[in-house]
Design a protein around this motif. Structure first.
Motif, PDB file in Angstrom:
ATOM      1  N   ALA A 140       3.310  17.224  -3.772  1.00  0.00           N
ATOM      2  CA  ALA A 140       2.611  16.182  -4.456  1.00  0.00           C
ATOM      3  C   ALA A 140       1.771  15.104  -3.412  1.00  0.00           C
ATOM      4  N   PHE A 141       0.746  14.727  -3.981  1.00  0.00           N
ATOM      5  CA  PHE A 141      -0.174  13.575  -3.266  1.00  0.00           C
ATOM      6  C   PHE A 141      -0.163  12.277  -3.753  1.00  0.00           C
ATOM      7  N   PHE A 142       0.094  11.163  -3.127  1.00  0.00           N
ATOM      8  CA  PHE A 142      -0.116   9.809  -3.733  1.00  0.00           C
ATOM      9  C   PHE A 142      -0.808   9.302  -2.892  1.00  0.00           C
ATOM     10  N   VAL A 143      -1.714   8.240  -3.476  1.00  0.00           N
ATOM     11  CA  VAL A 143      -2.505   7.257  -2.808  1.00  0.00           C
ATOM     12  C   VAL A 143      -2.194   5.993  -3.372  1.00  0.00           C
ATOM     13  N   MET A 144      -1.912   4.708  -2.557  1.00  0.00           N
ATOM     14  CA  MET A 144      -1.685   3.401  -3.238  1.00  0.00           C
ATOM     15  C   MET A 144      -2.748   2.626  -2.360  1.00  0.00           C
ATOM     16  N   ILE A 145      -3.411   1.773  -3.055  1.00  0.00           N
ATOM     17  CA  ILE A 145      -4.472   0.859  -2.500  1.00  0.00           C
ATOM     18  C   ILE A 145      -3.798  -0.629  -2.809  1.00  0.00           C
ATOM     19  N   PHE A 146      -3.553  -1.324  -1.724  1.00  0.00           N
ATOM     20  CA  PHE A 146      -2.871  -2.547  -1.846  1.00  0.00           C
ATOM     21  C   PHE A 146      -3.187  -3.561  -0.929  1.00  0.00           C
ATOM     22  N   GLY A 147      -2.714  -4.817  -1.068  1.00  0.00           N
ATOM     23  CA  GLY A 147      -3.369  -5.911  -0.236  1.00  0.00           C
ATOM     24  C   GLY A 147      -3.027  -5.649   1.468  1.00  0.00           C
ATOM     25  N   GLY A 148      -1.965  -5.061   1.677  1.00  0.00           N
ATOM     26  CA  GLY A 148      -1.639  -4.699   3.117  1.00  0.00           C
ATOM     27  C   GLY A 148      -0.333  -5.794   3.473  1.00  0.00           C
ATOM     28  N   LEU A 149      -0.010  -5.532   4.651  1.00  0.00           N
ATOM     29  CA  LEU A 149       1.143  -6.444   4.999  1.00  0.00           C
ATOM     30  C   LEU A 149       0.504  -7.487   5.425  1.00  0.00           C
ATOM     31  N   ASP A 150       1.408  -8.786   5.185  1.00  0.00           N
ATOM     32  CA  ASP A 150       1.050 -10.074   5.555  1.00  0.00           C
ATOM     33  C   ASP A 150       1.829 -10.473   6.545  1.00  0.00           C
ATOM     34  N   TYR A 151       1.120 -10.718   7.893  1.00  0.00           N
ATOM     35  CA  TYR A 151       1.954 -11.587   9.055  1.00  0.00           C
ATOM     36  C   TYR A 151       1.691 -12.954   9.245  1.00  0.00           C
ATOM     37  N   PRO A 152       2.654 -13.568   9.560  1.00  0.00           N
ATOM     38  CA  PRO A 152       2.131 -14.793   9.725  1.00  0.00           C
ATOM     39  C   PRO A 152       1.071 -15.404  10.853  1.00  0.00           C
ATOM     40  N   GLU A 153       0.274 -16.410  10.618  1.00  0.00           N
ATOM     41  CA  GLU A 153      -0.770 -16.713  11.690  1.00  0.00           C
ATOM     42  C   GLU A 153       0.021 -17.238  13.085  1.00  0.00           C
ATOM     43  N   ARG A 154       1.174 -17.727  12.865  1.00  0.00           N
ATOM     44  CA  ARG A 154       1.943 -18.101  14.086  1.00  0.00           C
ATOM     45  C   ARG A 154       1.805 -16.711  14.896  1.00  0.00           C
ATOM     46  N   TYR A 155       2.074 -15.555  14.605  1.00  0.00           N
ATOM     47  CA  TYR A 155       2.231 -14.392  15.537  1.00  0.00           C
ATOM     48  C   TYR A 155       1.142 -14.367  16.309  1.00  0.00           C
ATOM     49  N   TYR A 156      -0.060 -14.778  15.846  1.00  0.00           N
ATOM     50  CA  TYR A 156      -1.434 -14.643  16.634  1.00  0.00           C
ATOM     51  C   TYR A 156      -1.617 -15.911  17.576  1.00  0.00           C
TER      52      TYR A 156
END
Ligand SMILES: Cc1ncc(COP(=O)(O)O)c(C=O)c1O
Length: 328
Positions: A140-156
């Motif tokens: 089977a093939f599945f595709v999910m379109i989503f907002g992406g992972l959120d990382y805190p601004e502090r990391y950058y």
């Protein structure tokens, strides 16, 4: 006497599936399932049968690509790695590469998302609860379109703090295969969080640096070389590989002296000027402390900044790595 556990009717089931998502913005904008034969927009109905072998045995693989400004970035590299993961996992391709690509782009178009993530999976299929599905099971093939992972601004802005994980690194075959068995990665991330760190670092049995939970790691040595571990025992990160190519331009400008893909001992790595995580979800993020010891001066450094710029520019302006999504 307690009541018997409820047996659900079809309509109760649908109602309860809806309730699971009620009041929450999942950010899941569109989902394709080859098993269901199309794209689903209602997030509560984005489901996989329980006897799918990806669910109960972890016999599945996945990959993730980014959508930025209505374009998909570096999909071919991610799909090529996906196909290698399928081969390593003895998974048949449900469709040829070009057809998977079309389904991914169609699902993205339907999602209407201009920025976010595309994650896609192959599973070996449904049909029993054994180790191997029946012979007539369809991959089977599945595709999910989503907002992406959120990382805190502090990391950058401030940089990340990491620990060496106490969990063993995956053996090479499992590390280079992006299977749905992320238990070591998850345990490392949980361990880091429990101890007050942002993430962990896998180290191999020779004392060389591996990678983070879902990102590669790289270093700037005291003699200004950009160094990345060899890709034999870690995931072949599409972002890291692209950055290592783009970084060649910094040699000409005298910003770094060289780009090396080599074994990096923990001892050498700890003495670096800069350390960073690289990946399609995190981009490039500085690491300023490792096991409570500062890396360099303990602040985000200039080379990480340059590499971040190179990647951002490539994501927007690349001549050959962007696919325009045909939104309707
Ligand atoms: C274990 C691991 N290493 C590295 C990476 C970075 O790979 P990429 O740059 O292709 O996202 C990922 C993310 O997919 C990962 O899961």
């Amino acid at each position: 006497m307690s009541e018997l556990t409820k047996v659900l009717t079809e309509s109760e089931l649908l109602h309860n599936l809806g309730k699971l998502r009620e009041g929450k913005d999942s950010g899941y904008s569109a989902f394709y399932s080859s098993q269901l034969g199309g794209i689903i927009k209602e997030d509560s109905l984005m489901v996989i049968p329980f006897d799918d072998h990806m669910v109960h045995r972890g016999h599945g693989i996945f990959d993730t690509a980014a959508i930025a400004n209505g374009k998909v970035y570096d999909l071919d590299a991610h799909l090529d790695r996906f196909i290698i993961s399928a081969k390593n996992s003895k998974l048949l391709l449900p469709f040829p590469k070009e057809q998977m690509k079309k389904i991914i782009l169609d699902t993205t178009a339907i999602s209407n998302r201009r920025d976010g993530s595309i994650r896609y999976w192959i599973s070996s299929g449904t049909g029993n609860l054994g180790l191997i599905p029946p012979e007539d099971a369809k991959p089977a093939f599945f595709v999910m379109i989503f907002g992406g992972l959120d990382y805190p601004e502090r990391y950058y802005n401030e940089g990340m703090k990491v620990i060496t994980t106490s969990y063993p690194i995956k053996p090479a075959l499992y590390a280079v295969t992006k299977s749905t068995n992320y238990l070591p990665n998850t345990l490392m991330q949980l361990e880091a969080k429990e101890k007050g760190f942002d993430n962990g670092i896998f180290v191999d049995s020779y004392g060389n640096v591996g990678e983070g939970s879902n990102m590669n790691t790289a270093f700037v040595s005291q003699d200004d070389k950009l160094k990345h571990p060899k890709f034999d025992n870690i995931l072949s990160g599409c972002t890291a590989k692209r950055i290592l190519e783009l970084a060649e331009s910094l040699i000409g400008k005298g910003i770094i002296k060289d780009v090396n893909i080599c074994d990096i001992s923990v001892e050498e790595a700890r003495g670096s000027k800069e350390m960073m995580f690289i990946g399609s979800s995190i981009g490039v993020a500085p690491i300023v402390e490792w096991d409570n010891k500062k890396i360099g001066n303990g602040k985000p450094g200039p080379i990480v900044f340059e590499l971040k710029k190179l990647l951002s520019d490539d994501i927007i302006n690349s001549k050959d790595r962007l696919i325009e999504v045909q939104y309707t």
